[in-house]
Motif scaffolding. Structure first.
Motif, PDB file in Angstrom:
ATOM      1  N   PHE A 110      -8.870   0.962  -3.729  1.00  0.00           N
ATOM      2  CA  PHE A 110      -8.254   2.243  -4.062  1.00  0.00           C
ATOM      3  C   PHE A 110      -8.988   2.975  -5.184  1.00  0.00           C
ATOM      4  O   PHE A 110      -8.438   3.821  -5.872  1.00  0.00           O
ATOM      5  CB  PHE A 110      -6.784   2.023  -4.428  1.00  0.00           C
ATOM      6  N   GLY A 111     -10.286   2.620  -5.361  1.00  0.00           N
ATOM      7  CA  GLY A 111     -11.141   3.362  -6.278  1.00  0.00           C
ATOM      8  C   GLY A 111     -10.950   3.026  -7.735  1.00  0.00           C
ATOM      9  O   GLY A 111     -11.243   3.858  -8.604  1.00  0.00           O
ATOM     10  N   LEU A 112     -10.470   1.806  -8.034  1.00  0.00           N
ATOM     11  CA  LEU A 112     -10.249   1.403  -9.416  1.00  0.00           C
ATOM     12  C   LEU A 112     -11.091   0.181  -9.766  1.00  0.00           C
ATOM     13  O   LEU A 112     -11.134  -0.786  -9.002  1.00  0.00           O
ATOM     14  CB  LEU A 112      -8.773   1.056  -9.646  1.00  0.00           C
ATOM     15  N   SER A 113     -11.750   0.235 -10.909  1.00  0.00           N
ATOM     16  CA  SER A 113     -12.333  -0.976 -11.481  1.00  0.00           C
ATOM     17  C   SER A 113     -11.313  -1.571 -12.438  1.00  0.00           C
ATOM     18  O   SER A 113     -10.356  -0.901 -12.832  1.00  0.00           O
ATOM     19  CB  SER A 113     -13.627  -0.650 -12.237  1.00  0.00           C
ATOM     20  N   ASN A 114     -11.476  -2.815 -12.802  1.00  0.00           N
ATOM     21  CA  ASN A 114     -10.526  -3.412 -13.736  1.00  0.00           C
ATOM     22  C   ASN A 114     -11.248  -4.254 -14.782  1.00  0.00           C
ATOM     23  O   ASN A 114     -12.056  -5.111 -14.456  1.00  0.00           O
ATOM     24  CB  ASN A 114      -9.450  -4.228 -13.013  1.00  0.00           C
ATOM     25  N   GLY A 148       1.384   2.679 -20.129  1.00  0.00           N
ATOM     26  CA  GLY A 148       0.742   3.981 -19.952  1.00  0.00           C
ATOM     27  C   GLY A 148       0.504   4.257 -18.488  1.00  0.00           C
ATOM     28  O   GLY A 148       1.323   3.926 -17.627  1.00  0.00           O
ATOM     29  N   ASP A 149      -0.647   4.871 -18.206  1.00  0.00           N
ATOM     30  CA  ASP A 149      -0.949   5.181 -16.800  1.00  0.00           C
ATOM     31  C   ASP A 149      -2.201   4.473 -16.291  1.00  0.00           C
ATOM     32  O   ASP A 149      -2.649   4.733 -15.183  1.00  0.00           O
ATOM     33  CB  ASP A 149      -1.098   6.699 -16.606  1.00  0.00           C
ATOM     34  N   ASN A 150      -2.765   3.534 -17.105  1.00  0.00           N
ATOM     35  CA  ASN A 150      -3.984   2.876 -16.629  1.00  0.00           C
ATOM     36  C   ASN A 150      -4.093   1.412 -17.062  1.00  0.00           C
ATOM     37  O   ASN A 150      -5.176   0.835 -17.028  1.00  0.00           O
ATOM     38  CB  ASN A 150      -5.222   3.636 -17.124  1.00  0.00           C
ATOM     39  N   LYS A 151      -2.972   0.814 -17.458  1.00  0.00           N
ATOM     40  CA  LYS A 151      -3.061  -0.544 -17.979  1.00  0.00           C
ATOM     41  C   LYS A 151      -1.830  -1.342 -17.529  1.00  0.00           C
ATOM     42  O   LYS A 151      -0.759  -0.787 -17.328  1.00  0.00           O
ATOM     43  CB  LYS A 151      -3.134  -0.527 -19.503  1.00  0.00           C
ATOM     44  N   GLY A 189       0.789  -1.230   0.000  1.00  0.00           N
ATOM     45  CA  GLY A 189       0.000   0.000   0.000  1.00  0.00           C
ATOM     46  C   GLY A 189       0.815   1.271   0.000  1.00  0.00           C
ATOM     47  O   GLY A 189       0.249   2.365  -0.118  1.00  0.00           O
ATOM     48  N   GLN A 190       2.145   1.173   0.089  1.00  0.00           N
ATOM     49  CA  GLN A 190       2.995   2.362   0.212  1.00  0.00           C
ATOM     50  C   GLN A 190       3.493   2.848  -1.153  1.00  0.00           C
ATOM     51  O   GLN A 190       4.693   3.072  -1.350  1.00  0.00           O
ATOM     52  CB  GLN A 190       4.179   2.062   1.132  1.00  0.00           C
ATOM     53  N   TYR A 191       2.571   3.035  -2.106  1.00  0.00           N
ATOM     54  CA  TYR A 191       2.953   3.453  -3.448  1.00  0.00           C
ATOM     55  C   TYR A 191       1.984   4.526  -3.949  1.00  0.00           C
ATOM     56  O   TYR A 191       0.778   4.450  -3.706  1.00  0.00           O
ATOM     57  CB  TYR A 191       2.948   2.251  -4.410  1.00  0.00           C
ATOM     58  N   GLU A 192       2.541   5.499  -4.676  1.00  0.00           N
ATOM     59  CA  GLU A 192       1.717   6.587  -5.192  1.00  0.00           C
ATOM     60  C   GLU A 192       0.876   6.139  -6.376  1.00  0.00           C
ATOM     61  O   GLU A 192      -0.305   6.468  -6.472  1.00  0.00           O
ATOM     62  CB  GLU A 192       2.624   7.760  -5.605  1.00  0.00           C
ATOM     63  N   ASP A 193       1.487   5.398  -7.301  1.00  0.00           N
ATOM     64  CA  ASP A 193       0.760   4.858  -8.446  1.00  0.00           C
ATOM     65  C   ASP A 193      -0.246   3.828  -7.920  1.00  0.00           C
ATOM     66  O   ASP A 193       0.128   2.843  -7.283  1.00  0.00           O
ATOM     67  CB  ASP A 193       1.757   4.196  -9.411  1.00  0.00           C
ATOM     68  N   LEU A 194      -1.545   4.062  -8.198  1.00  0.00           N
ATOM     69  CA  LEU A 194      -2.573   3.192  -7.637  1.00  0.00           C
ATOM     70  C   LEU A 194      -2.458   1.761  -8.152  1.00  0.00           C
ATOM     71  O   LEU A 194      -2.832   0.815  -7.454  1.00  0.00           O
ATOM     72  CB  LEU A 194      -3.962   3.753  -7.940  1.00  0.00           C
ATOM     73  N   ARG A 195      -1.924   1.608  -9.351  1.00  0.00           N
ATOM     74  CA  ARG A 195      -1.719   0.244  -9.857  1.00  0.00           C
ATOM     75  C   ARG A 195      -0.676  -0.479  -9.004  1.00  0.00           C
ATOM     76  O   ARG A 195      -0.869  -1.642  -8.622  1.00  0.00           O
ATOM     77  CB  ARG A 195      -1.268   0.288 -11.317  1.00  0.00           C
ATOM     78  N   LEU A 196       0.418   0.205  -8.695  1.00  0.00           N
ATOM     79  CA  LEU A 196       1.445  -0.403  -7.845  1.00  0.00           C
ATOM     80  C   LEU A 196       0.920  -0.638  -6.437  1.00  0.00           C
ATOM     81  O   LEU A 196       1.277  -1.632  -5.787  1.00  0.00           O
ATOM     82  CB  LEU A 196       2.684   0.484  -7.805  1.00  0.00           C
ATOM     83  N   ARG A 197       0.083   0.263  -5.982  1.00  0.00           N
ATOM     84  CA  ARG A 197      -0.493   0.094  -4.650  1.00  0.00           C
ATOM     85  C   ARG A 197      -1.309  -1.197  -4.589  1.00  0.00           C
ATOM     86  O   ARG A 197      -1.200  -1.984  -3.639  1.00  0.00           O
ATOM     87  CB  ARG A 197      -1.370   1.299  -4.297  1.00  0.00           C
ATOM     88  N   ALA A 198      -2.131  -1.426  -5.622  1.00  0.00           N
ATOM     89  CA  ALA A 198      -2.927  -2.651  -5.670  1.00  0.00           C
ATOM     90  C   ALA A 198      -2.044  -3.876  -5.885  1.00  0.00           C
ATOM     91  O   ALA A 198      -2.230  -4.926  -5.257  1.00  0.00           O
ATOM     92  CB  ALA A 198      -3.972  -2.551  -6.773  1.00  0.00           C
ATOM     93  N   LEU A 199      -1.049  -3.743  -6.750  1.00  0.00           N
ATOM     94  CA  LEU A 199      -0.142  -4.860  -7.022  1.00  0.00           C
ATOM     95  C   LEU A 199       0.669  -5.259  -5.790  1.00  0.00           C
ATOM     96  O   LEU A 199       1.024  -6.432  -5.613  1.00  0.00           O
ATOM     97  CB  LEU A 199       0.810  -4.499  -8.163  1.00  0.00           C
ATOM     98  N   SER A 200       0.952  -4.287  -4.927  1.00  0.00           N
ATOM     99  CA  SER A 200       1.735  -4.595  -3.728  1.00  0.00           C
ATOM    100  C   SER A 200       0.963  -5.498  -2.764  1.00  0.00           C
ATOM    101  O   SER A 200       1.559  -6.128  -1.886  1.00  0.00           O
ATOM    102  CB  SER A 200       2.172  -3.302  -3.025  1.00  0.00           C
ATOM    103  N   TYR A 201      -0.356  -5.571  -2.926  1.00  0.00           N
ATOM    104  CA  TYR A 201      -1.164  -6.551  -2.184  1.00  0.00           C
ATOM    105  C   TYR A 201      -1.287  -7.855  -2.962  1.00  0.00           C
ATOM    106  O   TYR A 201      -1.286  -8.938  -2.366  1.00  0.00           O
ATOM    107  CB  TYR A 201      -2.552  -5.981  -1.883  1.00  0.00           C
ATOM    108  N   ALA A 202      -1.376  -7.747  -4.283  1.00  0.00           N
ATOM    109  CA  ALA A 202      -1.533  -8.950  -5.099  1.00  0.00           C
ATOM    110  C   ALA A 202      -0.352  -9.904  -4.944  1.00  0.00           C
ATOM    111  O   ALA A 202      -0.526 -11.130  -4.979  1.00  0.00           O
ATOM    112  CB  ALA A 202      -1.711  -8.568  -6.563  1.00  0.00           C
ATOM    113  N   ILE A 203       0.865  -9.366  -4.754  1.00  0.00           N
ATOM    114  CA  ILE A 203       2.047 -10.238  -4.623  1.00  0.00           C
ATOM    115  C   ILE A 203       2.031 -11.063  -3.340  1.00  0.00           C
ATOM    116  O   ILE A 203       2.857 -11.957  -3.165  1.00  0.00           O
ATOM    117  CB  ILE A 203       3.364  -9.438  -4.695  1.00  0.00           C
TER     118      ILE A 203
END
Length: 366
Positions: free
Chosen positions: A114-118, A72-75, A41-55
């Protein structure tokens, strides 16, 4: 020989006393390998924030076979790292694909937090390409309460208490798979899981596959935080005095070899309930969806204060396991169905998290 007896034997002066070992072993936590659990959760990029839990997702042999490419910034593209394959026990990559499903489901849960759909596209270039391409967008969709269980989720490879699940618990978990609680079924599945584990353990090439993935002690775990970590006071004591090494683990009749048998005998035969997940076909989509369901099941058991441990050796598809594979499918699946996962359910002890590679190590460099 159980753990307590062995520590008493070695503590009596064989090499070091138990008291002398205590201070040393108190410094043996592989903090570097456990840092991803703290950094989640300690990441500014919301994708990285979500990925840091997925790992932190469950996966076979803790291989952590995922790799990610940021677009890009959303994929993102998600790949399965084929250098993590398990050719002896998972020759068709079925279990590893289930692990990728666990990763995708945990990512989906965290994204929503974190407010993202996928939007997910599976195997867009066939099996040789990425497992999935995910496009993120903002959403006001409700958060998933299972997110709060991710950091506490464990696969409990320890003996369970004899207390069985309640009727209410069985009903809730039946949404994920077939829960077995009748004594005749539980005893039958105990026998199948024990016999299948022994086949894997006593088949030299499948045992070697596991031994090659064993990390002995703090230094090895920190250097390579995937595979099977052999840390903690008991196992690091054996390693420290030279009684648990890759060579001794493979040597029939050695203390290390017998200790493995004793530990799994105690663990597998202290199981009050089982759960089984099956599908009507065995394609990659069924395997991915099984992984997604298993991840949710693991989080749900965490929420309920229960423990779960995958013990799917009888489902492995190599020649020595053929008879038990046929037996469990004949007894617990209909014609044409594939049993994808089998797990122990019950009340286990509180455990530390498993070692993990950081998200930075799992991002493909352009």
């Amino acid at each position: 020989m159980n753990r307590r007896d062995f520590l008493k034997l070695s503590g009596g002066g064989f090499i070091l006393s138990a008291a002398a070992l205590g201070g040393f072993l108190g410094t043996r936590t592989p903090n570097s390998a456990l840092r991803p659990w703290i950094n989640a959760g300690q990441y500014e990029d919301l994708r990285l924030r979500a990925l840091s839990y997925a790992i932190l997702s469950p996966n076979p042999h803790n291989r952590q076979p995922w790799e990610v490419e940021l677009l890009g910034d959303n994929k993102i593209k998600i790949y399965r790292d084929k250098t993590k394959n398990l050719p002896e026990t998972d020759p068709f990559d079925r279990q590893l694909t289930i692990g990728m499903g666990c990763f995708i489901e945990t990512l989906s849960i965290a994204s929503r937090e974190f407010g993202l759909s996928n939007e997910i596209s599976y195997f867009p270039a066939g099996e040789d390409g990425p497992v999935a391409v995910i496009t993120f967008s903002s959403t006001s969709e409700a958060k998933d309460p299972l997110f709060n269980c991710i950091l506490n989720r464990r696969s409990c490879k320890e003996p369970f208490s004899s207390m069985a699940l309640s009727g209410e618990q069985i009903s809730a978990l039946s949404n994920f798979g077939d829960v077995f609680y009748k004594n005749e079924d539980v005893e039958d599945l105990k026998k199948i899981t024990w016999e299948s584990w022994l086949i894997e353990y006593m088949t030299p090439r499948t045992l070697k596959e596991s031994i090659d993935l064993m990390r002995f002690g703090k230094k090895e775990i920190n250097l390579s935080p995937d595979g099977i970590d052999l840390g903690g006071a008991f196992l690091e004591s054996l390693s420290l005095i030279g009684l648990m090494t890759p060579e001794s683990m493979a040597e029939t009749g050695s203390i290390a070899y017998q200790t493995g048998i004793d530990m799994y005998d105690e663990m597998l035969n202290s199981t009050p309930n089982y759960i089984l997940l099956k599908t009507d076909n065995n394609d990659r989509y069924a395997q991915i969806n099984t992984g997604r369901k298993w991840a949710r099941l693991n989080l749900k058991t965490t929420e309920m204060g229960l423990s779960i441990h995958p013990c799917s050796q009888a489902l492995q598809e190599y020649p020595e396991m053929r008879d038990l594979y046929k037996k469990i499918h004949t007894r617990y699946a209909q014609k044409g169905q594939t049993i994808q996962m089998l797990g122990r359910l019950g009340y286990g002890p509180s455990l530390p998290p498993s070692p993990r590679w950081s998200i930075e190590e799992k991002i493909r460099k352009s």
